[in-house]
Design an enzyme around this catalytic site. Structure first.
Site, PDB file in Angstrom:
ATOM      1  N   ASP A 142       0.840  -1.191   0.000  1.00 14.43           N
ATOM      2  CA  ASP A 142       0.000   0.000   0.000  1.00 14.43           C
ATOM      3  C   ASP A 142       0.881   1.249   0.000  1.00 14.43           C
ATOM      4  O   ASP A 142       1.928   1.261  -0.657  1.00 14.43           O
ATOM      5  CB  ASP A 142      -0.924  -0.043   1.230  1.00 14.43           C
ATOM      6  CG  ASP A 142      -2.257   0.621   0.978  1.00 14.43           C
ATOM      7  OD1 ASP A 142      -2.281   1.859   0.841  1.00 14.43           O
ATOM      8  OD2 ASP A 142      -3.282  -0.080   0.921  1.00 14.43           O
ATOM      9  N   HIS A 194      -3.570   5.806   3.527  1.00 18.03           N
ATOM     10  CA  HIS A 194      -4.378   4.635   3.170  1.00 18.03           C
ATOM     11  C   HIS A 194      -3.799   3.352   3.760  1.00 18.03           C
ATOM     12  O   HIS A 194      -4.530   2.517   4.305  1.00 18.03           O
ATOM     13  CB  HIS A 194      -4.468   4.551   1.652  1.00 18.03           C
ATOM     14  CG  HIS A 194      -5.422   3.530   1.133  1.00 18.03           C
ATOM     15  ND1 HIS A 194      -5.040   2.248   0.820  1.00 18.03           N
ATOM     16  CD2 HIS A 194      -6.748   3.601   0.848  1.00 18.03           C
ATOM     17  CE1 HIS A 194      -6.081   1.575   0.355  1.00 18.03           C
ATOM     18  NE2 HIS A 194      -7.132   2.375   0.369  1.00 18.03           N
ATOM     19  N   SER A 252     -11.408  -1.281  -0.019  1.00 21.39           N
ATOM     20  CA  SER A 252     -10.093  -1.236   0.619  1.00 21.39           C
ATOM     21  C   SER A 252     -10.186  -1.516   2.104  1.00 21.39           C
ATOM     22  O   SER A 252      -9.240  -2.027   2.703  1.00 21.39           O
ATOM     23  CB  SER A 252      -9.457   0.144   0.434  1.00 21.39           C
ATOM     24  OG  SER A 252      -8.839   0.274  -0.806  1.00 21.39           O
TER      25      SER A 252
END
EC number: 3.4.21.-
Length: 522
Positions: free
Chosen positions: A159, A190, A348
């Site tokens: 990520d 994120h 996600s």
């Protein structure tokens, strides 16, 4: 989730003489990197042949650069995991055409960049997702889980990186590799959010799991496919070299236009014995038409909301036959860089719930859980269901087997409290509120009839090659059948400080450290 909004159409294959197939984007809003390519070699070549091929390609590149008097960087990343071998690089038109003609080359595609599809929707909210895993019906915020809490599992978070100094991780998050820049920080957030869902003390599913950051996205939430492949290769090789196979999990909350190269890298990780939890995408369309849904072997996760509906609001969850199971992914509170927390929505956020539950299964079994069948195990043991899964889509919803849920079995007779935090007053969930108009229906109302969502918007046009000529592969060759894989038919030990007596770096181990199970009210 990070996705290129679009679907890649695979054109008929181009060749001069036995040239490798070349996949060109036909539409979509993907950002294609000028003169940058991903090259995959045939599965049957040896390691020596692979090294010879790379030297040959470098020589071709150097000769062409000298002849043209211009600068191209040549081969960048390369990888060799099992029979999966290839490289990425920046090449001139003449060089890439020579590479495509080589007998060992199976596939060439252009490198591309994606952007974030996750967003913070409110500053503070309770995390309902954990309670949903361990209860038969929605609305209960007690989270019951196995005492091992994923303590002998390792999760690779591919990520934007992880804020490893965040107190929620208690030193269990470390840096592994960086394929995007020289800064080992999560400047986008994120990755830290996903890691928090997997293994943070307050928000995590597996509260004792180790997490390794593999950075492939920059501070704008963008990263090339070549970095995705390099990150997957590094994680697979690292797990093999360090005895993590059988305990290793990859969370892959990334994706975009369908890429055979990235799909194959994902499948190779799964074949190596690593469980891959991958986000289905947030376009409200068929998950199988994009990456990672195009990877046949990985576990593809859809996004459910607090009322057990597939999320159909902003950034709607993808659906279709390639969605394996749903998990909570709407308004999920988790960690953010700098020691903070915040809410994000998307597939996600759903994928890390499944990755965390896989870590729990590893600790339940003492390392004897077969991760190669984890996805089927979760599907077959799911007792909860999503009310509006979408056309040709499973309705299975992840549960963990506690408090009467069918799910993966564990000892349900012991109370459970999370490591690192006692029950806190004021954390009970407020009464649920109806969603804004146009989002999912409130309780007591049926959802509207399922309609296939439109495909992502078409790109106005692929950008031209700077030299004014078509890109290699723009002209079809109906006679090329494509590569054979086109239609794919030791363990981690707890850190030394874990059992250390009274203190670690001035931090006193609390009394609950060795308690077996607990119940945590969110």
């Amino acid at each position: 989730m990070f996705f290129f909004k679009g679907v890649v159409a695979v054109l008929s294959f181009f060749s001069a003489v036995n040239a490798a197939p070349f996949m060109k984007p036909n539409n979509g809003t993907g950002k294609y990197i000028p003169d940058s390519y991903i090259v995959l070699l045939k599965r049957d070549i040896s390691h020596d042949d692979f090294e010879l091929h790379k030297r040959w390609a470098s020589d071709v590149h150097k000769r062409d650069v000298a002849k043209r008097g211009i600068s191209f960087s040549g081969i960048g990343h390369s990888w060799a995991t099992g029979s999966f071998r290839g490289y990425s690089g920046v090449f001139s038109r003449d060089t890439i055409e020579e590479i495509m003609k080589h007998e060992h080359v199976a596939h060439v595609e252009r490198d591309q960049i994606g952007t974030s599809q996750g967003w913070v929707t409110q500053p503070k909210a309770p995390n309902w997702g954990l309670g949903r895993l361990s209860n038969s019906n929605p609305g209960n915020t007690d989270y019951t889980y196995d005492e091992g809490a994923g303590g002998n599992a390792v999760v690779y978070v591919i990520d934007s990186g992880i804020d490893t100094m965040h107190p929620e991780f208690q030193g269990r998050a470390t840096w592994g590799a960086n394929f995007i820049d020289k800064n080992n920080v999560d400047c986008w957030g994120h990755g830290t959010h996903c890691a928090g869902i997997i293994g943070s003390v307050t928000f995590g599913v597996a509260k004792r799991a180790a997490m390794i950051a593999v950075k492939v996205l920059d501070c704008n939430g963008q990263g090339p496919y070549s970095a995705f492949i390099a990150g997957l290769h590094w994680a697979t090789e690292h797990a093999q070299k360090n005895g993590h196979i059988g305990r290793a999990i990859i969370n892959f909350s990334l994706g975009g236009d369908n890429s055979p190269a990235v799909n194959q890298a994902l499948e190779e990780a799964q074949k190596a014995g690593i469980f891959v939890s991958a986000a289905a995408g947030n376009f409200g369309s068929d998950a199988g038409s994009i990456t990672p849904g195009g990877a046949r072997l990985v576990c593809v996760i859809g996004n459910s909301d607090e009322r057990d509906y597939r999320w159909t609001g902003q950034g709607p969850s993808n659906f279709g036959a390639r969605v394996d199971i749903f998990a909570p992914g709407t308004d999920i509170m988790s960690t953010l860089p700098g020691g903070g927390s915040g809410v994000m929505t998307g597939t996600s956020m759903a994928a890390p719930h499944v990755a965390g539950q896989a870590a729990i299964q590893v600790s339940i079994s003492g390392g004897g859980f077969d991760l190669s069948v984890a996805c089927a195990f979760f599907k077959n043991s799911a007792s909860a269901s999503v009310k509006n899964p979408g056309p040709n889509t499973t309705n299975k919803l992840l549960v963990n087997g506690a408090n009467g849920t069918k799910g993966p079995k564990q000892d349900e007779n012991k109370p459970n409290k999370p490591p690192g935090q006692d029950e806190q007053p004021g954390q009970n969930k407020p009464p649920s509120q109806n969603p804004p108009p146009g989002q999912n229906p409130p309780p007591g109302q049926n959802p509207p009839p399922e309609q296939p969502a439109p495909s992502p918007p078409a790109n106005p046009g692929d950008e031209p090659n700077p030299d004014g000529q078509p890109y290699p592969g723009d002209q079809p060759n109906p006679g090329d059948s494509g590569p054979s894989w086109w239609m794919p038919s030791g363990g981690l030990q707890p850190p030394a400080w874990w059992n250390r007596r009274p203190s670690f770096g001035g931090w006193n181990r609390p009394m609950w450290w060795n308690r077996p199970l607990s119940v945590w009210k969110l």
